[in-house]
Design a protein around this motif. Structure first.
Motif, PDB file in Angstrom:
ATOM      1  N   ALA A   1       0.857  -1.194   0.000  1.00 46.58           N
ATOM      2  CA  ALA A   1       0.000   0.000   0.000  1.00 46.58           C
ATOM      3  C   ALA A   1       0.890   1.240   0.000  1.00 46.58           C
ATOM      4  CB  ALA A   1      -0.886  -0.007   1.234  1.00 46.58           C
ATOM      5  N   PRO A   2       0.459   2.332  -0.612  1.00 47.89           N
ATOM      6  CA  PRO A   2       1.230   3.590  -0.564  1.00 47.89           C
ATOM      7  C   PRO A   2       1.488   4.016   0.885  1.00 47.89           C
ATOM      8  CG  PRO A   2      -0.538   3.744  -2.177  1.00 47.89           C
ATOM      9  CD  PRO A   2      -0.765   2.481  -1.421  1.00 47.89           C
ATOM     10  N   GLN A   3       2.674   4.599   1.109  1.00 39.30           N
ATOM     11  CA  GLN A   3       3.057   5.035   2.465  1.00 39.30           C
ATOM     12  C   GLN A   3       3.246   6.557   2.502  1.00 39.30           C
ATOM     13  OE1 GLN A   3       3.443   2.739   5.069  1.00 39.30           O
ATOM     14  NE2 GLN A   3       2.508   1.350   3.529  1.00 39.30           N
ATOM     15  N   ASN A   4       3.547   7.025   3.711  1.00 44.23           N
ATOM     16  CA  ASN A   4       3.816   8.473   3.923  1.00 44.23           C
ATOM     17  C   ASN A   4       2.731   9.345   3.311  1.00 44.23           C
ATOM     18  OD1 ASN A   4       6.317   7.723   5.054  1.00 44.23           O
ATOM     19  ND2 ASN A   4       7.151   7.494   2.984  1.00 44.23           N
ATOM     20  N   ILE A   5       1.494   8.969   3.561  1.00 41.15           N
ATOM     21  CA  ILE A   5       0.353   9.731   3.008  1.00 41.15           C
ATOM     22  C   ILE A   5       0.184  10.980   3.868  1.00 41.15           C
ATOM     23  CG2 ILE A   5      -2.107   9.667   2.537  1.00 41.15           C
ATOM     24  CD1 ILE A   5      -1.733   6.566   2.318  1.00 41.15           C
ATOM     25  N   SER A   6       0.171  12.126   3.216  1.00 39.33           N
ATOM     26  CA  SER A   6       0.030  13.356   4.019  1.00 39.33           C
ATOM     27  C   SER A   6      -0.699  14.418   3.203  1.00 39.33           C
ATOM     28  CB  SER A   6       1.421  13.867   4.416  1.00 39.33           C
ATOM     29  OG  SER A   6       2.113  14.247   3.233  1.00 39.33           O
ATOM     30  N   ILE A   7      -1.081  15.460   3.907  1.00 42.22           N
ATOM     31  CA  ILE A   7      -1.824  16.563   3.298  1.00 42.22           C
ATOM     32  C   ILE A   7      -0.925  17.796   3.254  1.00 42.22           C
ATOM     33  CG2 ILE A   7      -3.699  18.204   3.686  1.00 42.22           C
ATOM     34  CD1 ILE A   7      -5.012  15.767   2.952  1.00 42.22           C
ATOM     35  N   LEU A   8      -0.962  18.471   2.142  1.00 42.35           N
ATOM     36  CA  LEU A   8      -0.316  19.785   2.036  1.00 42.35           C
ATOM     37  C   LEU A   8      -1.447  20.783   1.785  1.00 42.35           C
ATOM     38  CD1 LEU A   8       2.293  21.448   1.818  1.00 42.35           C
ATOM     39  CD2 LEU A   8       2.249  21.020  -0.662  1.00 42.35           C
ATOM     40  N   SER A   9      -1.691  21.662   2.768  1.00 45.81           N
ATOM     41  CA  SER A   9      -2.839  22.568   2.623  1.00 45.81           C
ATOM     42  C   SER A   9      -2.390  24.000   2.877  1.00 45.81           C
ATOM     43  CB  SER A   9      -3.944  22.175   3.617  1.00 45.81           C
ATOM     44  OG  SER A   9      -4.989  23.124   3.547  1.00 45.81           O
ATOM     45  N   ILE A  10      -2.419  24.792   1.839  1.00 47.66           N
ATOM     46  CA  ILE A  10      -2.009  26.195   1.958  1.00 47.66           C
ATOM     47  C   ILE A  10      -3.084  27.059   1.307  1.00 47.66           C
ATOM     48  CG2 ILE A  10      -0.269  27.926   1.335  1.00 47.66           C
ATOM     49  CD1 ILE A  10       1.772  25.665   1.190  1.00 47.66           C
ATOM     50  N   ASN A  11      -3.525  28.067   2.038  1.00 50.98           N
ATOM     51  CA  ASN A  11      -4.516  29.029   1.512  1.00 50.98           C
ATOM     52  C   ASN A  11      -5.710  28.336   0.867  1.00 50.98           C
ATOM     53  OD1 ASN A  11      -3.066  31.226   2.381  1.00 50.98           O
ATOM     54  ND2 ASN A  11      -1.829  31.304   0.502  1.00 50.98           N
ATOM     55  N   MET A  12      -6.230  27.367   1.606  1.00 48.50           N
ATOM     56  CA  MET A  12      -7.470  26.664   1.210  1.00 48.50           C
ATOM     57  C   MET A  12      -7.302  25.873  -0.085  1.00 48.50           C
ATOM     58  SD  MET A  12      -9.669  27.044   3.555  1.00 48.50           S
ATOM     59  CE  MET A  12     -11.412  27.034   3.134  1.00 48.50           C
ATOM     60  N   LYS A  13      -6.066  25.570  -0.459  1.00 44.33           N
ATOM     61  CA  LYS A  13      -5.812  24.627  -1.555  1.00 44.33           C
ATOM     62  C   LYS A  13      -5.238  23.367  -0.900  1.00 44.33           C
ATOM     63  CE  LYS A  13      -6.487  27.322  -5.365  1.00 44.33           C
ATOM     64  NZ  LYS A  13      -7.197  28.449  -4.664  1.00 44.33           N
ATOM     65  N   HIS A  14      -5.872  22.263  -1.101  1.00 40.70           N
ATOM     66  CA  HIS A  14      -5.509  21.062  -0.343  1.00 40.70           C
ATOM     67  C   HIS A  14      -5.005  19.971  -1.285  1.00 40.70           C
ATOM     68  CE1 HIS A  14      -8.107  23.370   2.229  1.00 40.70           C
ATOM     69  NE2 HIS A  14      -9.187  23.047   1.532  1.00 40.70           N
ATOM     70  N   PHE A  15      -3.843  19.395  -0.969  1.00 41.27           N
ATOM     71  CA  PHE A  15      -3.257  18.358  -1.812  1.00 41.27           C
ATOM     72  C   PHE A  15      -2.920  17.138  -0.955  1.00 41.27           C
ATOM     73  CE2 PHE A  15      -2.721  20.805  -5.661  1.00 41.27           C
ATOM     74  CZ  PHE A  15      -2.719  22.110  -5.195  1.00 41.27           C
ATOM     75  N   LEU A  16      -3.245  15.979  -1.484  1.00 43.19           N
ATOM     76  CA  LEU A  16      -2.857  14.726  -0.832  1.00 43.19           C
ATOM     77  C   LEU A  16      -1.596  14.221  -1.520  1.00 43.19           C
ATOM     78  CD1 LEU A  16      -3.967  12.609   1.278  1.00 43.19           C
ATOM     79  CD2 LEU A  16      -4.774  11.302  -0.713  1.00 43.19           C
ATOM     80  N   THR A  17      -0.594  13.851  -0.738  1.00 43.22           N
ATOM     81  CA  THR A  17       0.663  13.354  -1.339  1.00 43.22           C
ATOM     82  C   THR A  17       1.043  12.038  -0.679  1.00 43.22           C
ATOM     83  OG1 THR A  17       2.128  14.398   0.256  1.00 43.22           O
ATOM     84  CG2 THR A  17       1.446  15.748  -1.606  1.00 43.22           C
ATOM     85  N   TRP A  18       1.838  11.244  -1.356  1.00 39.79           N
ATOM     86  CA  TRP A  18       2.277   9.954  -0.817  1.00 39.79           C
ATOM     87  C   TRP A  18       3.581   9.544  -1.491  1.00 39.79           C
ATOM     88  CZ3 TRP A  18      -2.001  10.947  -3.761  1.00 39.79           C
ATOM     89  CH2 TRP A  18      -2.004  10.447  -5.056  1.00 39.79           C
ATOM     90  N   SER A  19       4.256   8.575  -0.900  1.00 43.32           N
ATOM     91  CA  SER A  19       5.514   8.106  -1.491  1.00 43.32           C
ATOM     92  C   SER A  19       5.193   7.124  -2.606  1.00 43.32           C
ATOM     93  CB  SER A  19       6.368   7.394  -0.437  1.00 43.32           C
ATOM     94  OG  SER A  19       6.660   8.296   0.605  1.00 43.32           O
ATOM     95  N   PRO A  20       6.018   7.136  -3.649  1.00 44.19           N
ATOM     96  CA  PRO A  20       5.742   6.213  -4.766  1.00 44.19           C
ATOM     97  C   PRO A  20       5.969   4.751  -4.356  1.00 44.19           C
ATOM     98  CG  PRO A  20       7.803   7.396  -5.130  1.00 44.19           C
ATOM     99  CD  PRO A  20       7.169   8.019  -3.934  1.00 44.19           C
TER     100      PRO A  20
END
Lengths: 215, 204, 152
Positions: free
Chosen positions: B7-26
């Motif tokens: 399963a993908p790991q290091n799943i995290s959120i990057l949220s700046i000025n109400m723009k929200h991004f989900l990121t994870w390790s390949p």
């Protein structure tokens, strides 16, 4: 009378076009039919059981029908439907989507009147009036329909080509400390935040500040 | 489908000025292209819709390891997010974000601002940060901080008029963003001061 | 702008991001209303219009309606269209946070329920239960602008 033989192609794109709550039903003629097609129109209040004929739009050959009077209560929502007739044949009834006068109308830009002194210009803004059932009756401003209505005012200095914007809640704006003997052009837009409605910007009204008498 | 794929790991959120991004390790699989799919679950789904998950079709079978979830995080409630990987017929388990994400935690940066003196007029140019944002602009005569004035700018349309200035003193301006839906403000921008000069703008 | 609105129902003050809810609804309005073929019935506006509700009963009716939508409506509106489902989720989650705040007002007796609001809400439930659950839920969702227009 029994239904006519209904194999005529249907009217197309049956929809309301609404400006300042003047609500006019429009449609396109059935495909492939030349002249001579006649139409009937009915409308209904959403949630109420019956279709109501519009006598003034019975057996008409134009492709619009003004239903402003019938849809003037903007606390209700409406449907309208059109049927085409030609040479003893007819089409199906073709309906609009549900029409909500409050959110589906378009708003005209405000009217502007501008006056000037040597160093200032005064702007008076007037919101357009809602379509009125009885022209002799008391006009209703769209301000009463949309209490949160505001104005965006643009002021352009023709000499410097610089444009400023003002956001105004009431209907007057005085811009002081301007340059004498200079042309300023003003245009304005209405915007309502909920429901979200924006008019376009009005055409520009230009005026010169008076010349500096002491110069 | 066997689940040999991690399963993908290091799943995290990057949220700046109400723009929200989900990121994870390949997820690395030699010689293979790994694709990812993202789903979200709001508080409503957890409590009233049998903990159902909703796929984000823009992030379905993508190769990137980031997904813009702004459109779907559109209420001020706690959201769950998860990602899984696919390679050919192999499919991983879901990797789920640790903890919930609520947009109230987005980080708000001070607005980019440019103060202009045009003759005797004090104006400000603000960046358009999207419909969620309003601006609180404070301005005062230098040295008279106690008599600060405030203007709330809701519709950002290039140059906004603040006030008129007297000739002579410097006028200072600073601004912060305000997001009504989460009832939070950014810190203030740098203060900028200008001075009216008989119709010519003058930076200080 | 985000068009957050503060609703004053007497002592009960509720902040609600109306523009976000409206834009979510506007995005799916045509799709959802097209799934409701019944022109002759309304859940919210007939036979009694919301606009006839006394101002003293507005808070209670709003409280009941938000519970109605969260508890009964949204869960039965799942469609085959992923975009529509995402917008419904967005509205449902916004409604959930407003429902909570209204609930707090209700618990603190700031949202008093009178006879009229009970009658009105009973009528709404009767309209709803007069249809099969999916049709009723889709019709109710298609009438969201009736609720929002009335609230504003």
């Amino acid at each position: 009378s029994g239904e006519l033989y209904c194999s005529l192609p249907n009217p197309r794109n049956v929809h309301f076009e609404s400006i300042n709550m003047k609500n006019v039903l429009h449609w396109s003629a059935p495909e492939g039919t030349g002249d001579g097609v006649l139409y009937k129109v009915k409308y209904s209040v959403y949630g109420v059981g019956k279709w109501i004929r519009k006598p003034e739009c019975r057996n008409i050959n134009r492709t619009w029908c003004d239903l402003s009077r019938e849809t003037s209560d903007y606390e209700e929502q409406y449907y309208a439907t059109v049927k085409a007739f030609l040479n003893g044949m007819c089409s199906d009834w073709m309906e609009t989507t549900r029409f909500n006068p409050l959110t589906d109308t378009k708003i005209d830009p405000p009217m502007i009147s501008v006056s000037s002194t040597e160093k200032s210009i005064s702007i008076i803004l007037t919101a357009p009036e809602k379509w009125n059932r009885s022209p002799e009756g008391e006009p209703i401003s769209l301000l009463q329909v949309y209490p949160g209505l505001q104005y965006n005012v643009s002021v352009l200095n023709k000499k410097t080509k610089k444009r400023w914007f003002f956001s105004v809640s009431n209907n007057t704006l005085v811009v002081p400390w301007l340059e004498p003997g200079t042309a300023y052009c003003v245009s304005a837009q209405i915007y309502v935040t909920t429901p979200l409605l924006h008019s376009g910007f009005s055409k520009e009204y230009c005026i010169d500040t008076l010349k500096d008498k002491t110069a | 489908e066997d689940a040999l794929l991690p399963a993908p790991q290091n799943i995290s959120i990057l949220s700046i000025n109400m723009k929200h991004f989900l990121t994870w390790s390949p997820v690395i699989v030699e010689g293979e292209t790994v694709r990812y799919s993202v789903e979200f679950q709001g508080e409503y789904e957890r409590e009233y819709a049998n903990e159902s998950w909703i796929p984000i079709c823009e992030c379905s079978l993508i190769t990137a390891t980031v997904c813009n979830i702004t459109e779907d995080i559109s209420a001020t409630v706690a959201y769950n997010l998860r990602v899984r990987a696919d390679v050919g017929a192999s499919r991983s388990e879901w990797g789920t974000l640790k903890g919930f994400f609520n947009r109230i935690t987005t980080s708000l940066t001070p607005p980019l601002m440019k103060v202009i003196a045009d003759g005797y007029h004090l104006l400000v140019e603000l960046e358009d940060m999207g419909p969620a944002f309003q601006f609180c602009v404070l301005y005062w005569k230098k040295g008279q901080e106690s008599r600060m004035q405030q203007k709330v700018v809701k519709e950002v349309s290039s140059v906004v008029h603040l006030d008129t200035m007297e000739a002579g003193p410097d006028y200072c301006v600073k601004a912060q963003t305000y997001v009504e839906t989460i009832n939070r403000s950014s810190s203030f921008s740098q203060t900028q001061c200008v001075r009216a000069q008989g119709g010519r703008s003058m930076w200080l | 702008t985000a068009g957050n609105k503060i609703f004053h129902f007497g002592p009960c003050r509720i902040s609600m991001s109306m523009t976000e809810i409206r834009s979510g609804f506007t995005a799916i309005k045509a799709n959802i209303q097209a799934r409701d073929p019944i022109r002759t019935l309304s859940i919210l506006s007939h036979p009694h219009s919301l606009h006839k509700v006394k101002s003293s009963d507005r808070c209670c009716i709003t409280y009941h309606l938000f519970n109605f939508y969260v508890d009964k409506v949204f869960k039965h509106c799942k469609t085959e269209d992923s975009y529509v489902n995402r917008k419904i989720s967005s509205i449902a989650n916004s409604f959930l946070s407003v429902k909570r705040r209204l609930g707090q007002c209700h618990e603190q007796n700031k949202c008093v329920c009178g006879q009229e609001s009970a009658e009105k809400f009973k009528q709404i439930l009767a309209n709803y239960e007069g249809l099969n659950v999916i049709s009723a839920a889709i019709k109710s969702l298609g009438e969201l602008d009736i609720l929002l227009d009335w609230m504003e």
